[in-house]
Design a protein around this motif. Structure first.
Motif, PDB file in Angstrom:
ATOM      1  N   ALA A 520     -11.518 -10.734   0.905  1.00 60.13           N
ATOM      2  CA  ALA A 520     -11.768  -9.489   0.157  1.00 60.13           C
ATOM      3  C   ALA A 520     -10.509  -8.641   0.078  1.00 60.13           C
ATOM      4  N   LEU A 521      -9.739  -8.592   1.184  1.00 64.87           N
ATOM      5  CA  LEU A 521      -8.510  -7.800   1.181  1.00 64.87           C
ATOM      6  C   LEU A 521      -7.478  -8.372   0.216  1.00 64.87           C
ATOM      7  N   ASN A 522      -7.540  -9.681  -0.015  1.00 62.81           N
ATOM      8  CA  ASN A 522      -6.604 -10.323  -0.947  1.00 62.81           C
ATOM      9  C   ASN A 522      -7.090 -10.261  -2.394  1.00 62.81           C
ATOM     10  N   ARG A 523      -8.395  -9.930  -2.579  1.00 64.51           N
ATOM     11  CA  ARG A 523      -8.954  -9.875  -3.942  1.00 64.51           C
ATOM     12  C   ARG A 523      -9.660  -8.533  -4.144  1.00 64.51           C
ATOM     13  N   LYS A 524      -8.862  -7.475  -3.985  1.00 64.67           N
ATOM     14  CA  LYS A 524      -9.433  -6.120  -4.049  1.00 64.67           C
ATOM     15  C   LYS A 524     -10.050  -5.832  -5.406  1.00 64.67           C
ATOM     16  N   LYS A 525      -9.382  -6.209  -6.496  1.00 64.26           N
ATOM     17  CA  LYS A 525      -9.872  -5.871  -7.836  1.00 64.26           C
ATOM     18  C   LYS A 525     -11.240  -6.497  -8.088  1.00 64.26           C
ATOM     19  N   LEU A 528     -13.897  -4.606  -5.954  1.00 63.23           N
ATOM     20  CA  LEU A 528     -14.153  -3.263  -6.484  1.00 63.23           C
ATOM     21  C   LEU A 528     -14.837  -3.331  -7.846  1.00 63.23           C
ATOM     22  N   ARG A 946      -2.357  -3.930   7.508  1.00 61.78           N
ATOM     23  CA  ARG A 946      -3.298  -5.033   7.356  1.00 61.78           C
ATOM     24  C   ARG A 946      -3.904  -5.430   8.702  1.00 61.78           C
ATOM     25  N   VAL A1009     -11.372  -2.432   2.458  1.00 56.96           N
ATOM     26  CA  VAL A1009     -10.591  -2.608   1.232  1.00 56.96           C
ATOM     27  C   VAL A1009     -10.098  -1.254   0.716  1.00 56.96           C
ATOM     28  N   LEU A1010     -11.000  -0.277   0.647  1.00 59.11           N
ATOM     29  CA  LEU A1010     -10.604   1.048   0.173  1.00 59.11           C
ATOM     30  C   LEU A1010      -9.604   1.701   1.131  1.00 59.11           C
ATOM     31  N   GLU A1012      -7.306   0.201   3.040  1.00 57.97           N
ATOM     32  CA  GLU A1012      -5.980  -0.372   2.820  1.00 57.97           C
ATOM     33  C   GLU A1012      -5.393   0.107   1.497  1.00 57.97           C
ATOM     34  N   LEU A1013      -6.242   0.170   0.466  1.00 57.71           N
ATOM     35  CA  LEU A1013      -5.780   0.613  -0.845  1.00 57.71           C
ATOM     36  C   LEU A1013      -5.300   2.061  -0.803  1.00 57.71           C
TER      37      LEU A1013
END
Length: 1020
Positions: A520-525, A528, A946, A1009-1010, A1012-1013
């Motif tokens: 999920a962290l590698n595929r944030k878009k 989301l 990370r 995810v949010l 880290e973003l």
């Protein structure tokens, strides 16, 4: 402050334990003393003004009595609405005050206003009186007085002079209403021919009876040292005394009442009847005092009835038909079992996922202790033990345990890391302080989420305020226990934790979670985008969700209200009523059927004789196959076989609540306002046509006001003048001859019997008898009424309804197989398109819809306020706007699950489910705060962004997962099991289950995810 509280508890461990035990003992004592009821106090502060003028037609009642009283009350401080009913001989004006107004203050205000109008009311008007200090919601116990083969007059006399008198002395009883049977009366039926022979008038007879029925005193006679009281006894005691009453004497020959009249024992002219299972009965309704304990009042009444039953005449018995204590006890027991089942399920989940018995038991101990603290708070603040408040405790079980799970997990983690390095007390203190501030902030948020709900006003505030209070009080208790008692218990019982207390299932789940989190962290878009799509889906679901006030409650009884044609006589209504009693008794689910037709004398509920109520007692829910909805449909199929009859089907509490709040029956009322009765009658039929053709409408009926046949007498003043007669003389003779005149009372040993003067039946049985009624002219001539008056048939209004000084007509209906909100919107649009209303006429919607709109509007504002409160607390906790926004933005992930849960369960958006959605805000924020706080700690320790995100999420996975699972299983009993009272909390439970399932599946990925973003953007 939090750290000092933890230090104090650990420094004074024994004192802390004793203080907790003491508070819990007080909680147990509070539970035994708390009043218990089905609902909180839903008595709206309203005052009924009852005014009678026997025989006056409804138009004159409205113009000369109702309107002046309404005008006087308008503008009174605190008054929100004034509504009235004007019918033949009766005026009922209901003055509604703001919720929260003291009822005795309201009555004092109304009484002081009424003192200004007494002298201006028309002649013959009984001075206005206030209704009892109670309301329809106070009608908690009903029974019938029955006796096979017993005369209905004897039944009524027993009810009036034995049962009623003794019950009024029972603590908690405010008012008793008896309906049915025949009220005993001495009747003097004057023969006009004999009056003519003796040259007497009806007024001569009246004066003779009045003057011959009195005791008197001659003062005191002193004889020496002794005083003797002089007492005259001249009161009428028997029918023979009445017959031997002298009117006058002619040539020393007395003329007695018995010479010119038939004196007999009869019954009062009645506009009421009652039956039970097809047999005559007297229907007795008991109203409790304002604010009294329902269970204690009913228990005292039952004890009194047992004693009274032993003293009743032979063949007469008392049979309870509606006992609200049964519903209360069943509902409360179901919720108490739900709490117990929820606690057991929570403990099982803790044991399963925490892997250690001692830590699971320590964490679960918070639940019963928090409940006892909440019970003590409820007792201190006067919150009753009801379905709503106990339901608040039931839905709060999981939340009570959440903080404990996080705290105990953290203590176990540090104990393994630092075992042997420092003392157990220091390790526990450090672990408690590590999460203490976050737990405090999270708990405070959840409490503050519920506190604004206490500001709700009106019916929704009275109903759901106790739920919010119970949850907030239990969470406050849990917060205190987590910061004081739990650390103390840990120092005693967690000294030697096992090195490996994790089970394979938690390790496996954490491993799976770690793999998916990295993806999920590698595929944030992508994540989301899915998140946004789900939010859109939830928003659409929110729009299409049905909307209603509260879910219907299966009370174990059904009320069917029927109306015949307006001209229907009492005898015909009674005949039809008995037929319907037999129809209802054919259903295997029906235990008994009790009927009332018309309205009782002096009652606040004015119903014409073509109107009947049937109270249908059902088998307990667990013993019948069909529920309220299915039985209602079966009843409709039978009722539709009776032409010319309209009906509406409700349940007792729902019926009482609707009549108390709006003065009408039914789930929904469409009100048409305007000045002219003819236009109102025409347009209301057009509206009825629209409503009846709308999908979901059942039991559609128009509140009847017109159609009463009348014989209208128009005296000719010129003709009256020729004979020396006045309109007043004509009115007095007609009123006495046909309506009768109660001239005095006979006081018997244990009862009072009125004396009526009237013409015999043969002189008053048809129009010709009225036309041939002889008037006594001053010249001695006998003048037929038809010679001096025009007498013709007409139609007049049966009842005139008004609201806020305007006339109104109403279409009543129930809604099935769809939500009330959607139904109203469709009806509103159709009325605007198809019904053309003249200027000065408008339509409003009342009933449950009115309460629903007010409640949802208030709750929408609360949502915005709660979000603002959460943001402020988050900012003060983290000192970072973006971290506060991060948690706020994650709230929709929980709401997605709540809305989808409602859709899957087929539930509507009502006050219960909306409160559940609001509660989800704060509950899910708790875990997010802990997770974000742990990520911050790892970043401060030097880990990369990370690494900090992954380590923080993995470290807190187990406690967060367990808390979410705990929340789900804690409300499973409310969601799965069906019993009396469960309907109210089922929507809220479904919101919780859906919300926390999605919290596990979605929120635990969105937050990292949010984070880290946002962190990378902030750092950049």
């Amino acid at each position: 402050m939090i750290n000092r509280l933890i230090d104090f508890a650990l420094k004074h461990r024994v004192l802390t334990v004793f203080l907790v035990i003491l508070v819990c003992l007080f909680g147990i004592l509070a539970y035994s003393r708390l009043p218990k009821d089905i609902y909180p106090d839903l008595n709206a502060p309203l005052v009924n003004i009852i005014t009678e003028n026997p025989g006056m037609v409804s138009e004159d009642i409205e113009r000369l009595i109702t309107f002046p009283i309404e005008s006087l009350m308008a503008g009174t401080p605190g008054v929100t609405r004034i509504r009235s009913e004007s019918t033949t001989g009766n005026s009922l004006v209901t003055v509604e005050f703001d919720w929260g107004t003291d009822i005795y203050r309201a009555r004092q205000i109304v009484s002081s206003k009424l003192s200004l109008i007494g002298g201006s009311l028309p002649a013959g008007t009984v001075p206005p009186v206030l209704g009892p200090v109670s309301s329809r919601m106070g009608e908690v116990f009903e029974f019938v007085v029955v006796g096979e083969g017993v005369d209905p007059m004897e039944l009524r006399s027993t009810a009036d002079w034995i049962v009623k008198r003794r019950l009024l002395g029972v603590g908690g009883v405010s008012y008793i209403i008896n309906l049915g049977g025949y009220v005993r009366q001495f009747q003097v039926l004057v023969n006009p021919e004999m009056l003519y022979n003796y040259r007497l008038t009806i007024d001569d007879v009246r004066q003779a009876v009045e003057m011959s029925n009195r005791n008197f005193s001659g003062g005191i006679l002193t004889q020496g040292a002794e005083d003797i009281l002089i007492k005259g006894v001249g009161q009428i005691k028997t029918l023979e005394d009445l017959r031997r009453t002298v009117i006058t004497a002619r040539n020393n020959i007395p003329i007695y009442v018995g010479d010119v009249a038939e004196v007999r024992l009869g019954h009062k002219f009645r506009r009421e009847d009652a039956g039970h299972n097809g047999e005559p009965a007297v229907y007795v309704t008991l109203e409790k005092q304002y604010g009294s304990d329902t269970l204690r009042t009913i228990a005292a009444v039952k004890e009194a009835l047992n004693q009274i039953s032993r003293d009743l005449p032979a063949g007469i018995s008392l049979k309870p038909i509606y006992d609200q204590s049964i519903l209360i006890i069943k509902s409360i027991k179901h919720l108490e079992f739900s709490i117990l089942e929820g606690i057991i399920l929570v403990i099982l989940v803790m044991l399963l996922f925490m892997g250690e018995v001692r830590s699971a038991l320590i964490a679960s101990l918070t639940i019963p202790l928090s409940i006892l603290i909440a019970l003590l708070a409820m007792y201190l603040f006067g919150v009753k033990l009801t379905v709503m408040s106990i339901g608040g405790l039931a839905i709060g079980i999981g939340k009570m345990a959440n903080g404990s799970i996080i705290l105990v997990e953290n203590i176990l983690r540090l104990l393994k890391l630092k075992k042997g390095q420092v003392t157990i007390t220091e390790i526990v203190g450090e672990a408690s302080k590590d999460v203490g501030n976050y737990l405090f902030s999270a708990s405070l948020i959840i409490i503050l989420v519920f506190v604004p709900m206490l500001t709700m006003k009106g019916l929704e505030g009275a109903m759901f305020g106790p739920t919010a209070f119970a949850v907030a009080a239990s969470l406050f208790g849990a917060m205190l226990l987590n910061l004081t008692f739990q650390p103390v218990l840990a120092t005693y019982f967690l000294k030697n934790p096992r090195e490996k207390n994790r089970l394979w299932i938690t390790d496996k789940l954490q491993e799976i979670y770690g793999r998916f989190l990295k993806k999920a962290l590698n595929r944030k878009k992508f994540l989301l985008s899915v998140f946004v799509i789900l939010i859109v889906v939830a928003a659409i679901g929110y729009i299409i969700l049905g909307k209603e006030f509260v879910p219907p409650l299966d009370e174990g009884s059904i009320i069917v209200s029927t109306s015949m044609l307006p001209e229907t006589s009492l005898e015909e209504s009674v005949r039809m009523g008995r037929e319907l009693e037999k129809v209802f008794l054919k259903f295997p689910e029906v235990v008994s059927v009790s009927r009332t037709t018309g309205s009782a004398e002096g009652s606040e509920h004015i119903h014409p004789v073509n109107h009947s109520h049937f109270l249908i007692e059902l088998l307990p829910r667990e013993k019948r196959k069909r529920d309220f909805k299915e039985l209602s449909q079966a009843f409709r199929e039978e009722l539709d076989k009776f032409p010319g009859m309209t009906y509406i089907i409700e349940q007792p509490i729902a019926n009482k609540l609707a009549e108390m709040l709006t003065g009408t029956e039914g789930q929904l009322s469409i009100k048409l306002f305007g000045p002219e009765l003819e236009v109102l009658n025409e347009k209301i039929e057009e509206i009825r046509e629209v409503v009846s053709k709308t999908r979901g409408a059942v039991d559609v009926k128009v509140e009847q006001t017109l159609g009463i046949p009348e014989l209208v007498i128009h005296p000719d003043r010129e003709k009256l003048a020729r004979y020396g007669l006045t309109i007043g003389q004509v009115a007095e003779i007609i009123e006495t001859a046909f309506n009768g005149l109660e001239v005095t009372d006979v006081y018997e040993s244990d009862r009072i019997t009125s004396v009526l003067i009237r013409l015999p039946e043969k002189f008053r049985q048809d129009e010709e008898a009225l036309k041939n009624l002889l008037l006594d002219a001053p010249s001695g001539e006998k003048v037929p009424l038809a010679l001096v008056a025009d007498i013709r048939r007409s139609e007049g209004p049966q009842t005139i309804f008004r609201e806020n000084l305007m006339r109104r007509k109403i279409v009543l209906c129930n809604v099935v197989k769809r939500d009330v909100g959607g139904f109203v919107e469709e009806v509103r649009r159709t009325i605007e398109e198809k019904v053309s209303l003249p200027q000065g006429y408008f339509v409003t919607f009342g009933g449950q819809y009115e309460s629903q709109q007010q409640a949802l509007k208030h709750l929408t504002l609360l949502m915005a306020l709660v979000l603002l409160i959460i943001f402020v607390i988050l900012f003060s906790s983290f000192g970072s706007i973006w971290q506060a926004l991060l948690i706020i933005l994650n709230i929709p992930s929980t709401l997605i699950g709540g809305i989808i849960g409602l859709l899957i369960a087929g539930q509507s958006l009502n006050v219960s489910s909306t409160i559940g959605l609001i509660a989800l805000f704060g509950i899910c924020v708790q875990n997010d705060i802990v997770l974000v706080g742990k990520i911050n700690d790892f970043r401060k320790a030097g880990l990369s962004l990370r690494q900090a995100v992954i380590e923080g999420a993995l470290t807190k996975f187990r406690p967060i997962f367990i808390t979410d699972m705990v929340m789900i299983v804690s409300v499973l009993p409310l969601a799965l099991f069906r019993a009396t009272g469960s309907e109210l909390h089922h929507p809220l439970a479904m919101v919780y289950i859906g919300g926390f399932v999605f919290a596990i599946l979605l929120r635990m990925f969105v937050v990292p995810v949010l984070y880290e973003l946002f962190a990378s953007k902030s750092r950049g």
